[in-house]
Design a protein around this motif. Structure first.
Motif, PDB file in Angstrom:
ATOM      1  N   UNK A 111     -48.141  77.462 -51.017  1.00  0.00           N
ATOM      2  CA  UNK A 111     -47.898  76.031 -50.944  1.00  0.00           C
ATOM      3  C   UNK A 111     -48.444  75.455 -49.635  1.00  0.00           C
ATOM      4  N   UNK A 112     -48.183  76.167 -48.542  1.00  0.00           N
ATOM      5  CA  UNK A 112     -48.680  75.715 -47.235  1.00  0.00           C
ATOM      6  C   UNK A 112     -50.204  75.756 -47.231  1.00  0.00           C
ATOM      7  N   UNK A 113     -50.759  76.854 -47.787  1.00  0.00           N
ATOM      8  CA  UNK A 113     -52.221  76.992 -47.864  1.00  0.00           C
ATOM      9  C   UNK A 113     -52.842  75.830 -48.629  1.00  0.00           C
ATOM     10  N   UNK A 114     -52.199  75.454 -49.733  1.00  0.00           N
ATOM     11  CA  UNK A 114     -52.769  74.411 -50.583  1.00  0.00           C
ATOM     12  C   UNK A 114     -52.889  73.103 -49.800  1.00  0.00           C
ATOM     13  N   UNK A 115     -51.846  72.765 -49.038  1.00  0.00           N
ATOM     14  CA  UNK A 115     -51.901  71.519 -48.286  1.00  0.00           C
ATOM     15  C   UNK A 115     -52.891  71.630 -47.130  1.00  0.00           C
ATOM     16  N   UNK A 116     -52.922  72.798 -46.491  1.00  0.00           N
ATOM     17  CA  UNK A 116     -53.905  73.015 -45.422  1.00  0.00           C
ATOM     18  C   UNK A 116     -55.313  72.818 -45.957  1.00  0.00           C
TER      19      UNK A 116
END
Lengths: 262, 266
Positions: free
Chosen positions: B165-170
């Protein structure tokens, strides 16, 4: 046709002597739909993530739209990332938020830190989100929490989130690997349509050779971190498939005879 | 026929048990009983318990005053929990390994482990050196320990957040603070609330004790006065009931809030 993305001798070493990628060299034209196939662990995901620097390549150049991404500073990288949408196998949505909130997350890269933190979006952004959800057939689920949706619906939310970035390119990391055949077809059709109608370049990691053959303009075969095939679907022979997967005839679920069945 | 072998583990366990038995016997043998008759003492204790819990009454203050004192104790617990939660939320983000670099996380976690290993009462007494015994020392000391406790709880909740999830926003170009507020906090909100409530309950119990031990006021101080100063066992009983009822009320409210949060999930 102009070149949108070019990888020059990109290598990635996770440890000193094991190369995840070695001297990857290829380019993609604007509007092209390219699939990357290869066995698990061949470096497909690493390859995709080296493009938007979610993983830092060890050497080489990644030229996107005329700029070398690997030389960008923090701000430049953020700006470039807004131009590249990404779709994931496990959707990677914030499951406790609503569908429309997740779609609007795609705009965060364009916003100031504070506006993004507080989730303040403009009227146009909201309207664009609604338009995209309608296009993807999710308008009646707009205010549902994402954890109430099915896998296929979640992936469509993922696509909407990538599209609202107004990207030049979509990176899809095995978008249908967790979906049933029906949902897979819907998702692949959506990605293909988007690529054609919005002129968005797509680079898609796939496990299914038949899907790659059906949808791609071009296929790149990767094995052990090296590009072993780069050409049109019609040029992909059975021998080549076995070379990509390092297998013997009869070892694969997919055989060339099925090529016309799909 | 033996089933268990005579190995080292067997010897250690049996040796420990045997020495504990011997120590217990020796302990009872060496007590200074001061000619207290066991039966008589037991009866008197039971009488005290009876007076305390069957015949409770107010003598030195009224029902309204008792309510007011409980409110002070609740206020102390509430204030320290709010302070603690605000500071811990901020530091908890920096203590979560997936959100910052390893060094920052390790430093914060190390300091926090030290803070937590010293009991709340000791922190209050330590701060009493500077602030004097009273409510100020109690607030600072209790806040200090709450921060330590909540940083650990919060940072562990943050570390459970799905990395993808964090990767996707990054990958979409979102900044660090945006990711914290748009993904990490919404995903962990239920955990944060339930940990904060748990700490509030702990702080209520500690606040009662602090009233007596550190002179922080509230119902705890009244209890200390009733028992140690007036020797009024019946009033101690009344106060005990008061605290018990409020603890139960708190528990009920906490359960209700958590339930609402859970149903909001579906």
């Amino acid at each position: 046709m102009t070149t949108l993305l070019e990888l020059k001798n990109v290598s990635k070493y996770y440890s000193k002597d094991i190369a995840a990628l070695s001297n990857i060299h290829f380019s993609i034209e604007e509007g092209e739909f390219v699939s990357v196939i290869g066995p698990s662990g061949a470096g497909k995901s690493t390859l995709l993530r080296c493009i938007n620097r979610m993983i830092e390549a060890s050497s080489g150049e990644v030229v996107f739209n005329g700029t070398n991404i690997r030389k960008l500073g923090r701000k430049g990288l953020r700006e470039t990332r807004t131009q590249i949408g990404m779709i994931f196998q496990h959707y990677n949505l914030v499951t406790r938020l609503t569908v429309i909130e997740n779609v609007l997350h795609g705009r965060l890269g364009y916003k100031s830190a504070v506006a993004g933190m507080l989730g303040i979006y403009s009227q146009e952004e909201k309207q664009q989100a609604i338009r995209l959800l309608e296009e993807l057939g999710l308008s009646q689920h707009m205010y549902k929490r994402v954890d109430q949706l099915s896998g296929g619906q979640k992936q469509r939310v993922g696509i909407a989130r990538a599209l609202i970035q107004n990207p030049k390119m979509l990176l899809c990391d095995e978008p249908i690997a967790s979906l049933d055949p029906g949902s897979s077809k819907i998702i692949m059709d959506h990605i293909k349509n988007i690529s054609a109608s919005y002129k968005i370049t797509c680079l898609v990691n796939l496990h299914q050779v038949d899907v790659a053959l059906k949808y791609s303009d071009r296929i790149i075969g990767v094995n052990k971190g090296e590009v072993v095939f780069n050409g049109k679907p019609s040029e992909l022979t059975t021998d080549m498939i076995h070379k990509i997967y390092g297998s013997e005839t009869g070892d694969l679920i997919f055989e060339a005879g099925e090529r016309n069945a799909g | 026929m033996r089933v268990k072998p005579y190995n080292k583990a067997f010897m250690v366990i049996h040796g420990t048990l045997l020495s504990l038995v011997l120590l217990t016997v020796y302990g009872f043998y060496s007590f200074d009983y001061k000619d207290v008759n066991f039966v008589e003492a037991s009866i008197q204790t039971l009488q005290n318990v009876k007076m305390m819990f069957i015949e409770p009454h107010f003598s030195h203050f009224t029902f309204q005053e008792a309510l007011y004192q409980v409110a002070i104790t609740l206020g102390l617990a509430f204030l320290t929990t709010v302070f603690g939660a605000a500071i811990a939320l901020f530091l908890g983000i920096f203590a979560a390994q997936n959100l910052t670099n390893k060094a920052v996380s390790a430093v914060i976690k190390g300091v926090v482990a030290f803070i937590r290993s010293v009991p709340t009462v000791l922190w209050v007494l330590i701060f009493a050196v500077a602030a004097g015994l009273g409510s100020v020392a109690a607030v600072i000391g209790m806040t200090f320990h709450s921060v330590g406790y909540l940083i650990k709880a919060y940072s562990e909740a943050f570390e459970e957040v799905d990395k993808g999830m964090i990767d996707a926003l990054k990958a979409s170009g979102a900044g660090w603070w945006q990711i914290i507020f748009q993904a990490v906090l919404p995903s962990t909100a239920t955990y944060l609330v339930s940990w904060t409530f748990l700490r509030f309950e702990i702080n209520f119990a500690v606040a009662v004790a602090m009233g007596a031990a550190a002179g922080a006021g509230g119902i705890g101080f009244e209890m200390f006065m009733a028992s140690g100063f007036y020797y009024d066992i019946q009033e101690v009983g009344m106060i005990t009931y008061f605290i018990l009822i409020f603890a139960i009320l708190l528990e009920l409210v906490a359960t209700r809030v958590k339930k609402n949060l859970k149903t909001a999930e579906v």
